[in-house]
Design an enzyme around this catalytic site. Structure first.
Site, PDB file in Angstrom:
ATOM      1  N   ASN B  81       0.798  -1.221   0.000  1.00 18.48           N
ATOM      2  CA  ASN B  81       0.000   0.000   0.000  1.00 18.48           C
ATOM      3  C   ASN B  81       0.832   1.274   0.000  1.00 18.48           C
ATOM      4  O   ASN B  81       0.325   2.350   0.289  1.00 18.48           O
ATOM      5  CB  ASN B  81      -0.948   0.019   1.204  1.00 18.48           C
ATOM      6  CG  ASN B  81      -1.760  -1.244   1.279  1.00 18.48           C
ATOM      7  OD1 ASN B  81      -1.630  -2.023   2.202  1.00 18.48           O
ATOM      8  ND2 ASN B  81      -2.573  -1.463   0.262  1.00 18.48           N
ATOM      9  N   VAL B  88       1.684   7.129   0.764  1.00 16.22           N
ATOM     10  CA  VAL B  88       0.877   6.113   1.423  1.00 16.22           C
ATOM     11  C   VAL B  88      -0.509   6.110   0.806  1.00 16.22           C
ATOM     12  O   VAL B  88      -1.102   7.165   0.595  1.00 16.22           O
ATOM     13  CB  VAL B  88       0.757   6.420   2.931  1.00 16.22           C
ATOM     14  CG1 VAL B  88      -0.086   5.379   3.612  1.00 16.22           C
ATOM     15  CG2 VAL B  88       2.117   6.495   3.552  1.00 16.22           C
ATOM     16  N   CYS B  89      -1.023   4.936   0.495  1.00 15.68           N
ATOM     17  CA  CYS B  89      -2.342   4.841  -0.132  1.00 15.68           C
ATOM     18  C   CYS B  89      -3.270   4.103   0.813  1.00 15.68           C
ATOM     19  O   CYS B  89      -3.343   2.878   0.797  1.00 15.68           O
ATOM     20  CB  CYS B  89      -2.223   4.111  -1.461  1.00 15.68           C
ATOM     21  SG  CYS B  89      -3.792   3.785  -2.247  1.00 15.68           S
ATOM     22  N   ILE B  90      -3.944   4.839   1.699  1.00 21.35           N
ATOM     23  CA  ILE B  90      -4.980   4.207   2.513  1.00 21.35           C
ATOM     24  C   ILE B  90      -6.230   5.058   2.464  1.00 21.35           C
ATOM     25  O   ILE B  90      -6.158   6.263   2.231  1.00 21.35           O
ATOM     26  CB  ILE B  90      -4.558   3.981   3.986  1.00 21.35           C
ATOM     27  CG1 ILE B  90      -3.920   5.236   4.553  1.00 21.35           C
ATOM     28  CG2 ILE B  90      -3.637   2.810   4.120  1.00 21.35           C
ATOM     29  CD1 ILE B  90      -3.639   5.109   6.024  1.00 21.35           C
TER      30      ILE B  90
END
Lengths: 575, 169
Positions: B81, B88-90
C-alpha cells in the site's frame, strides 16, 4: 494569463541588467557629448568670447543641457534613456524587496518570472496593436505608464503570495508582527500610488481621448481593487485566527464585499479587453485571438466563483431551515469539544443524528460534502423540501428517518416515481455540491503538460494525480520544488540530493545512518533517556524548546529501537 | 481558512506530545511552518516490520481538517500500500469526493473528525496487515501473497536500514 512558452524565458540577472544599462547610458552620453560639442563648437566659441567671466559650473550646466537635448532628439539615445528610467524603477523595486520581503522563495521566483513575462507580452500587444503607439514619444510615454503600473502590480502579487505563506506559520512574535506591518505599509503606499495614477489618468487621459481615459482608469481601478482584496482577505484570515470560538463568522458584509471585489476585478478586466477589441475592430487578428483566450479564462473563473457562492448560499439556508441550534441543556450534557476544530462549543448546531458542531465549522464542511462528519449520515435530504412541486414533500418528511440513512442519489430515484423531470433536477443538485473542484480532463492535461515542461523527469501520471488534489499548476510546482512530490526516477539516480533538500529530515536520516551503532550505551544515550519521562509529559510554550524536545524525543526513540533490536539479535545468536 | 487550521494543528501537536500513543512521534518539521510535519512510526510488534523506526512526512492543506493531509515515507519502503516514491495509499487519506481505486466506501474515507493520531494508527495497522487489493506497489502485493518469506527478508533489510545497522554484522 498562462503562456506555456513563458515558463522557459529567463529573466536576466539584476546586476547584469543594471551594469548593461549603466554602460549603455554612459556610451550614449559620451556619443552625444561628442556630437553636441562638434556641432556647437563654432557657435559656442563665438558666443563664449564675450562671456569669458562666466562661472565654470554654469558652463558645465549648459553643456549638460546641450547633451541632454541632443540625446532627446537622437532616437537611439532616447531609447537608452527610457531604458535607464525603467532600470531605476527596477532598482527601487529591488531595494523595496530586500527591505520588506527579504529573499524570495523559489516558488515566488517562478511565479514572479511568469507574471513579469505575461505582463510584458500583454502590454506589448496592447501598446502596439490596440493603442497604435508608433511614434517615439508615444512609445516612451506608454512605456513609462506601463512599467509603473507593472511594478505596482508585481509588488502587489508578491505581497499577496507572501501573506498567504505567512498565514501558514504559527509565528505571532514581534518579528512577524513587524513583517505584517511592513507589508501593510507597502501595500497602502501601493494603494495611494494607484489613486495617484487614477488622478493622473483623469488629468492626462481625458485631454487625449475618452477611450484612452477609459483604458487608463480601468487599469488603475484593477490595481486598487486587487490591493483592497488582499487587505480584505487578510482581515478575514486574522479574524479566523483570533476568534476564540467558531460561533461567529466575519459577517455578511465582509463576505459580500470580498465576493464583490473578486468578481468586480474580473468583470473589469473583461470590460477592458472587450473595449479594446471593439475599439480597434481587431476581432480576427492575432492580438484579438490572444485576448479572447484570456477572456475565456476569466469567464470560467467567474463561473466557478459564482457556483461556489451558490453552494454557500444553499448550505447556509439548508442549515438554517432544517437543523436547529442546540439548546443550552443539550450543550451542558455534551461536554465534548467541536470535533472539527477541537475547540469548546458555546453554541452549536444539532444534526438529526445528535452530533453537535460549531455553526461555522459545519458550514464549511457541508460546502464540501453534505454529511455528518462523525457518523456520515447524509444531510442532503432536506433539499427536497426546497423543490417547488410539493407532492413528494409529505412522503419525504414522513420517511425522514429511513431517507436519512441512504446516500443522496437514492432521493433522485424516489423522485422519478412522481415526476419524470425530477431525476435530472437532482443530478444538477449533486453536481453543485462539489462545485469548484471539478476540472475537465482536457484542462487537466494542459496543466500537466505545463508542469511537465518544467520537470521533464516526472511521470505524467504522477503530475496528473497531484494536480487532481491541488487543482492548480502553481501548487503542484510548489509540491515538486519543496520535495513533497518525488519522482521515482530521480529517487534512484540521486537519492542524497533529495535528502539534502529536506533539512530536518536529513538530520534524522544522518542520525539513523550514522555508523555509530556500536555506541548506543555511551554517555550520549543515557541522560537523554532519563529525561524522557519529563519530556513526554510537557508541552512547552516556547517554540524553540518545543522543537528541541521533539528532536530529542525522536533521537531517543531511534536509539531505544536500536538497543532493542541489537539485544534481540544477540539473544537469538546465543540460542 | 488557514487560521483555524493552524489552531487545530497546534491542538493536535499538543495532544500528541502530552499523550503520545505507543510507537508514534509526530510534530512540525520546523516551528516556522505548521503545515509540514515529520512522523516517526515504529513497526508493529509480531510483524515483519517489527523494530524498525520509519520516518514519514505529512503535508497539510490550508483548509485542514476539511481536506486530508498527504503522507509520504521518507525512507525506503516495500509494502503493497505504499508507492515506490513513498506515498501512502490508505482510504483514510482520501477525500470523500475522490476514489482513485473505485472500491472504498465513503465511510472509510477522510472526515474532519479524523486526526493525525488516527492516521498514524491506521498506518501502523496497515503495516501489520497490508491490503493487497489496493496495489499501490504491485510487486510488493504479489510477493506478499505468493512469497511471504522473501517479503519478510526485504522487510528485515528495511528495518535494519532505518536503524542504521549493517545488513551483515
Amino acid at each position: 494569463m498562462e503562456f506555456m512558452m513563458v515558463d522557459r524565458l529567463p529573466v536576466p540577472r539584476l546586476s547584469t541588467y543594471i551594469s548593461a544599462t549603466v554602460v549603455s547610458i554612459s556610451a550614449a552620453s559620451y556619443y552625444s557629448y561628442k556630437y553636441s560639442m562638434d556641432a556647437s563648437t563654432p557657435e559656442q566659441s563665438a558666443i563664449q568670447d564675450p562671456s569669458q567671466t562666466e562661472d565654470p559650473i554654469d558652463v558645465y550646466y549648459e553643456q549638460m543641457l546641450n547633451v541632454l537635448a541632443f540625446m532627446l532628439q537622437d532616437p537611439l539615445c532616447f531609447l537608452v534613456l527610457c531604458n535607464g528610467a525603467i532600470c531605476s524603477i527596477v532598482m527601487v523595486g529591488a531595494v523595496i524587496q530586500s527591505l520588506v520581503l527579504g529573499n524570495l522563495r523559489p516558488v515566488e521566483h517562478i511565479q514572479f518570472r511568469e507574471r513579469l513575462w505575461n505582463w510584458v507580452i500583454y502590454k506589448f500587444i496592447f501598446m502596439f496593436i490596440i493603442l497604435k503607439a508608433y511614434t517615439l514619444d508615444k512609445v516612451a510615454l506608454w512605456l513609462f505608464w506601463y512599467s509603473t503600473l507593472g511594478f505596482l502590480h508585481l509588488m502587489t502579487s508578491l505581497c499577496k503570495d507572501r501573506f498567504e505563506y505567512m498565514w501558514m506559520s504559527m509565528g505571532t512574535g514581534t518579528r512577524v508582527n513587524w513583517k505584517y506591518i511592513h507589508m501593510s505599509v507597502l501595500l497602502s503606499i501601493g494603494f495611494i500610488f494607484s489613486l495617484f495614477l487614477l488622478n493622473f489618468a483623469y488629468l492626462v487621459g481625458l485631454t487625449l481621448s475618452k477611450h484612452i481615459f477609459a483604458f487608463m482608469v480601468i487599469e488603475c481601478l484593477m490595481l486598487a481593487g486587487s490591493i483592497a482584496h488582499i487587505f480584505l482577505r487578510h482581515y478575514i484570515q486574522l479574524f479566523h485566527r483570533n476568534s476564540i470560538n467558531h460561533t461567529t463568522s466575519p459577517g455578511k458584509f465582509i463576505y459580500y464585499s470580498e465576493l464583490g471585489l473578486d468578481l468586480g476585478i474580473r468583470v473589469m478586466e473583461i470590460l477592458h479587453y472587450s473595449h479594446a477589441i471593439i475599439w480597434t475592430n481587431s476581432y480576427l487578428t492575432m492580438a484579438g485571438f490572444v485576448i479572447f483566450m484570456h477572456m475565456r479564462q476569466l469567464i470560467s473563473d467567474i463561473q466557478k466563483r459564482l457556483q461556489k457562492h451558490k453552494n454557500f448560499l444553499w448550505v447556509h439556508s439548508h442549515l438554517e431551515k432544517n437543523y436547529p441550534m442546540a439548546s443550552i441543556e443539550e450543550l451542558d450534557v455534551n461536554s465534548d469539544n467541536c470535533a472539527i476544530c477541537w475547540e469548546k462549543m458555546d453554541s452549536a448546531r444539532k444534526l438529526p443524528c445528535g452530533h453537535l458542531f460549531h455553526n461555522g465549522c459545519l458550514q464549511s464542511w457541508m460546502e464540501q460534502e453534505p454529511s455528518c462528519p462523525t457518523c456520515r449520515l447524509s444531510l442532503t435530504l432536506g433539499h427536497d423540501q426546497n423543490i417547488p412541486m410539493n407532492n413528494t414533500n409529505n412522503v419525504g418528511q414522513d420517511t425522514l428517518g429511513t431517507h436519512a440513512l441512504t446516500p443522496h442519489h437514492f432521493f433522485h430515484f424516489d423522485g422519478s416515481r412522481y415526476l419524470s423531470w425530477l431525476p435530472s433536477f437532482s443530478v444538477e443538485v449533486t453536481h453543485s455540491l462539489r462545485p469548484p473542484s471539478q476540472i475537465l480532463t482536457s484542462q487537466l492535461e494542459t496543466m500537466a503538460r505545463q508542469v511537465l515542461q518544467l520537470f521533464p523527469y516526472y511521470p505524467m501520471s504522477m503530475i496528473i494525480e497531484d494536480l487532481l488534489t491541488t487543482r492548480s499548476v502553481d501548487l503542484t510546482i510548489d509540491n515538486i520544488l519543496e520535495g513533497r512530490l518525488v519522482s521515482p526516477l530521480q529517487n534512484i539516480e540521486d537519492e542524497p540530493a533529495i535528502i539534502e533538500s529536506v533539512p530536518t529530515v536529513s538530520s534524522v536520516e544522518q542520525f539513523i545512518n550514522a555508523p555509530s551503532y556500536t555506541k548506543f550505551n555511551t554517555n550520549l544515550g543515557e541522560p537523554v533517556i532519563d529525561d524522557l519521562v519529563s519530556l513526554g509529559s510537557q508541552f512547552s510554550k516556547s517554540p524553540d524548546e518545543r522543537e528541541n524536545i521533539l528532536r530529542v524525543r525522536k533521537q531517543t526513540m531511534i536509539m531505544k529501537a536500536r538497543q532493542k533490536y541489537m539485544s534481540k539479535v544477540s539473544s537469538s545468536k546465543t540460542e | 481558512m488557514a487560521g483555524s487550521a493552524l489552531r487545530r494543528l497546534m491542538a493536535e501537536y499538543k495532544q500528541l506530545t502530552l499523550n503520545p500513543p505507543e510507537g508514534i512521534i509526530a510534530g512540525p518539521i520546523t516551528e516556522e511552518n505548521y503545515f509540514e510535519w515529520e512522523a516517526l512510526i515504529t513497526g508493529p510488534e509480531g510483524t515483519c516490520f517489527e523494530g524498525g523506526v520509519f520516518p514519514a512526512k505529512l503535508v497539510f492543506p490550508s483548509d485542514y481538517p476539511l481536506s486530508p493531509p498527504k503522507m509520504t515515507f521518507t525512507c525506503e519502503m516495500f509494502h503493497p500500500n505504499i508507492y515506490a516514491d513513498g506515498r501512502v495509499c490508505i482510504s483514510i487519506l482520501h477525500a470523500p469526493g475522490d476514489d482513485p481505486m473505485g472500491y472504498e466506501s465513503s465511510s472509510e474515507r477522510w472526515s474532519p473528525v479524523q486526526s493525525v493520531e488516527k492516521i498514524l494508527l491506521s498506518v501502523i495497522s496497515m503495516l501489520a496487515e497490508p491490503n493487497d487489493e489496493s496495489g499501490a506497489n504491485v510487486d510488493a502485493a504479489k510477493m506478499w501473497r505468493e512469497n511471504r518469506e522473501e517479503f519478510n527478508k526485504i522487510a528485515e533489510k528495511l528495518v535494519r536500514k532505518t536503524l542504521g545497522i549493517p545488513i551483515n554484522p
